[in-house]
Each structure stands twice: as structure tokens, then as C-alpha cells.
Design an enzyme around this catalytic site. Structure first.
Site, short mmCIF file in Angstrom:
data_model
loop_
_atom_site.label_atom_id
_atom_site.label_comp_id
_atom_site.label_asym_id
_atom_site.label_seq_id
_atom_site.Cartn_x
_atom_site.Cartn_y
_atom_site.Cartn_z
N ASN A 9 -48.81 -8.36 -18.03
CA ASN A 9 -49.31 -7.94 -16.87
C ASN A 9 -48.27 -8.06 -15.44
O ASN A 9 -48.18 -9.08 -15.18
CB ASN A 9 -50.68 -8.82 -16.36
CG ASN A 9 -51.27 -8.61 -15.22
OD1 ASN A 9 -51.22 -7.57 -14.44
ND2 ASN A 9 -52.27 -9.50 -14.66
N LYS A 11 -48.57 -7.25 -12.49
CA LYS A 11 -49.52 -7.51 -11.41
C LYS A 11 -48.58 -6.45 -10.24
O LYS A 11 -48.13 -5.43 -10.54
CB LYS A 11 -49.30 -8.91 -10.73
CG LYS A 11 -49.86 -9.72 -11.93
CD LYS A 11 -49.85 -11.33 -11.54
CE LYS A 11 -50.76 -11.97 -12.87
NZ LYS A 11 -50.95 -13.37 -12.44
N HIS A 95 -59.85 -9.74 -13.67
CA HIS A 95 -58.71 -10.61 -13.54
C HIS A 95 -59.16 -11.63 -12.28
O HIS A 95 -59.61 -11.19 -11.45
CB HIS A 95 -57.39 -9.70 -13.31
CG HIS A 95 -56.31 -10.85 -13.43
ND1 HIS A 95 -56.05 -11.68 -12.31
CD2 HIS A 95 -55.43 -11.04 -14.41
CE1 HIS A 95 -55.12 -12.55 -12.93
NE2 HIS A 95 -54.60 -12.36 -13.98
N GLU A 97 -57.52 -12.93 -10.26
CA GLU A 97 -56.94 -12.49 -8.93
C GLU A 97 -57.95 -11.55 -8.32
O GLU A 97 -58.08 -11.68 -6.96
CB GLU A 97 -55.36 -12.06 -8.97
CG GLU A 97 -54.60 -13.41 -9.13
CD GLU A 97 -53.14 -13.05 -10.19
OE1 GLU A 97 -52.88 -11.68 -10.04
OE2 GLU A 97 -52.82 -13.99 -10.45
N GLU A 167 -58.38 -17.04 -19.23
CA GLU A 167 -57.54 -17.28 -18.37
C GLU A 167 -58.07 -18.45 -17.51
O GLU A 167 -58.47 -18.06 -16.35
CB GLU A 167 -57.04 -16.20 -17.42
CG GLU A 167 -56.28 -15.01 -18.37
CD GLU A 167 -55.24 -13.98 -17.68
OE1 GLU A 167 -54.17 -13.95 -18.04
OE2 GLU A 167 -55.68 -13.66 -16.47
N GLY A 173 -50.07 -18.74 -13.06
CA GLY A 173 -48.94 -18.69 -11.92
C GLY A 173 -48.69 -20.04 -11.62
O GLY A 173 -47.91 -20.03 -10.59
N SER A 213 -49.60 -19.01 -17.34
CA SER A 213 -48.20 -19.55 -17.68
C SER A 213 -47.93 -19.43 -19.12
O SER A 213 -47.24 -20.53 -19.52
CB SER A 213 -48.14 -21.01 -16.92
OG SER A 213 -48.50 -21.04 -15.71
P1 PGA Z 1 -49.00 -15.99 -15.31
O1 PGA Z 1 -50.25 -14.97 -15.23
O2 PGA Z 1 -48.48 -15.73 -16.93
O3 PGA Z 1 -47.92 -15.70 -14.44
O4 PGA Z 1 -49.62 -17.45 -15.44
C1 PGA Z 1 -51.07 -14.70 -16.17
C2 PGA Z 1 -51.91 -13.59 -15.77
O5 PGA Z 1 -52.60 -13.56 -14.84
O6 PGA Z 1 -52.61 -12.51 -16.32
#
Ligand code: PGA
Length: 259
Positions: A9, A11, A95, A97, A167, A173, A213
Site C-alpha cells: 500500500n 498510500k 483502511h 486512515e 490492521e 506506521g 509495521s
Molecule cells: P505500515 O502501514 O506498514 O506503514 O504500518 C500499513 C498499512 O497502513 O496498510
């Protein structure tokens, strides 16, 4: 049988030039087969270029979101048929976010899940609890609510075409990842719910991947859990080397799960 899958992803990262070089790095690093399925979800603006670069490779193309309508007066939105037109077959939905930054509610995510299924693409429904919810012992309540609402009105045979991503919001992140045992516990719970919502057979075949992460250093131990069918990778997927290392780790234990 469940083949491990690793989804990158990207982003909101990457100009066209950066996206091209990342895609080329992944393609060129794939001289030997990885053993896990791989998909990348670049920003919408880079989909045609990345699709072209990865066309002759085993890496699939995905997208990070879509609207539920096929077309119409929805300024700034992109529909599932538009994404399919560009070759994206896997679409991330719900997601955290988007849930938290943009306030996307479960009802809207459900409309998107149904639209993506109706257009023949694969929705990856993302669920996960916040740090506060985990602290209060609400992890299972939260993900159960998100799962039931996200799949509301979806028939059993359609649920079989869905992928789930667990997640935990506190792990995205942040450098903090769920332990393999914590993740496997939630994955097992989700699989139990799918068994109830669809059937035990559908639950056995449905892939549940972990995100939050994931890095080359922890991907292997996560993949050792039979309940974890792969990874949804954010930050680490912006490096071709790390993304490929994670995919190799996800496949390390010999691949398919389930019976
Ligand atoms: P990350 O993000 O690996 O940077 O923690 C995962 C995600 O949001 O899909």
C-alpha cells in the site's frame, strides 16, 4: 488452500517518476519466483504507468479506495470500473486512515465492498481497533462490528471472494507491530465469524492478512502463524528490496494454508 499474499500500500507517496522506479525495482528483483502472490496499490495517478511496467510480471495491480457508484456526479472520486479499466483487480476498502482521517463510516464501506464485488474485483476489507479500544478490552467487539457491517447484505458465495486485512490502528506506521500471537488470535476470531456469516468452507478458503509495521525483520515470524495468510505493507513497501524480502518471508513456510 490459501496462497500467501503480500500487498503493498503505497498510500499518498510517489510522483510518476518515483512510482516508475519502484515498480521497475520490484519487477527486476523478481528473477526468481517468490512463492507468495504479490499486489501493489500505487496512488491512482500512477496506476497506468505501474500497470505497464508490471504487465509481464506476476505482480498484480490494486488500488487504495474507490467510490460505490459506477459513474456520476461525485467530484474527486474514482469508480471500480475505472480502476478495472486500468488493470487494478484488488481494491483496499475501509483502511483505518480513511476511517479515522476522513470519517468513513461502516455503512459507506459496505456500499463499496458490494460495488467492488458486483464489478468482479476483489475487495480487501480492512478492520482494526485503536489503542484505546485495545486497552479497554474492546478489540473483538470493534473488529466484529466492522466485519459484520462491512459484509452486511453480502451473500455467502460473494464473501468467498473477499479478502480481510487485520490492521490494528496502533500498529500502523508506528513501528509497533502486533505480536504474531496477538495477530493470530484476531485472525482466528475473524475466521470464526466468517464461518458463521458464510460457511466453514468459505472461512477455510478466505485469506486474512496482517498489516501494521510489517518489515523484513518481523515478516517471517508473523508468517509462521497458520492463521496469517500474508501482509498488507505500508512504509516498507516503498522499498523494492524490503517489499520483496517480506514477500519471500511470507512464503517461507511453504505456502498454502487451510485444508
Ligand atoms: P505500515 O502501514 O506498514 O506503514 O504500518 C500499513 C498499512 O497502513 O496498510
Amino acid at each position: 488452500m490459501r496462497t500467501p499474499i503480500v500487498i503493498g500500500n503505497w498510500k499518498m507517496n510517489g510522483t510518476l517518476g518515483e512510482a516508475r522506479s519502484l515498480a521497475a525495482g520490484i519487477r527486476d528483483g523478481l528473477k526468481q519466483p517468490v512463492g507468495a502472490e504479490m499486489v501493489v496499490c500505487p496512488p491512482f495517478t500512477a496506476l497506468p504507468a505501474v500497470g505497464e511496467i508490471l504487465a509481464q510480471s506476476p505482480v498484480g495491480l490494486g488500488a487504495q479506495n474507490c467510490h460505490w457508484d459506477a459513474s456520476g456526479a461525485h467530484t474527486g472520486e474514482i469508480s471500480a470500473p475505472m480502476l478495472l479499466d486500468l488493470g487494478a483487480r484488488t481494491i483496499l476498502l475501509g483502511h483505518s486512515e480513511r476511517r479515522h482521517e476522513l470519517g468513513e463510516p461502516d455503512e459507506l464501506i459496505n456500499k463499496k465492498v458490494r460495488a467492488v464485488l458486483a464489478h468482479g474485483a476483489t475487495p480487501v476489507l480492512c478492520v482494526g481497533e485503536t489503542e484505546e479500544e485495545r486497552r479497554q478490552g474492546l478489540t473483538f467487539t470493534t473488529i466484529e462490528g466492522q466485519l459484520r457491517a462491512g459484509l452486511s447484505g453480502v451473500a455467502s458465495e460473494e464473501i468467498a471472494r473477499v479478502m480481510l486485512a487485520y490492521e490494528p490502528v496502533w500498529a500502523i506506521g508506528t513501528g509497533l507491530n502486533a505480536t504474531p500471537a496477538q495477530a493470530a488470535e484476531v485472525h482466528g476470531y475473524l475466521r470464526g465469524l466468517i464461518s458463521e456469516l458464510a460457511s466453514p468452507e468459505v472461512a477455510q478458503g478466505l485469506r486474512i492478512i496482517y498489516g501494521g509495521s510489517v518489515r523484513p525483520e518481523n515478516a517471517g515470524t508473523l508468517a509462521e502463524q497458520p492463521e496469517i495468510d500474508g501482509a498488507l505493507v505500508g512504509g516498507a513497501s516503498l522499498s523494492a528490496k524490503n517489499f520483496l524480502a517480506i514477500a519471500r518471508s511470507a512464503a517461507r513456510d511453504g505456502g498454502s494454508r487451510g485444508n
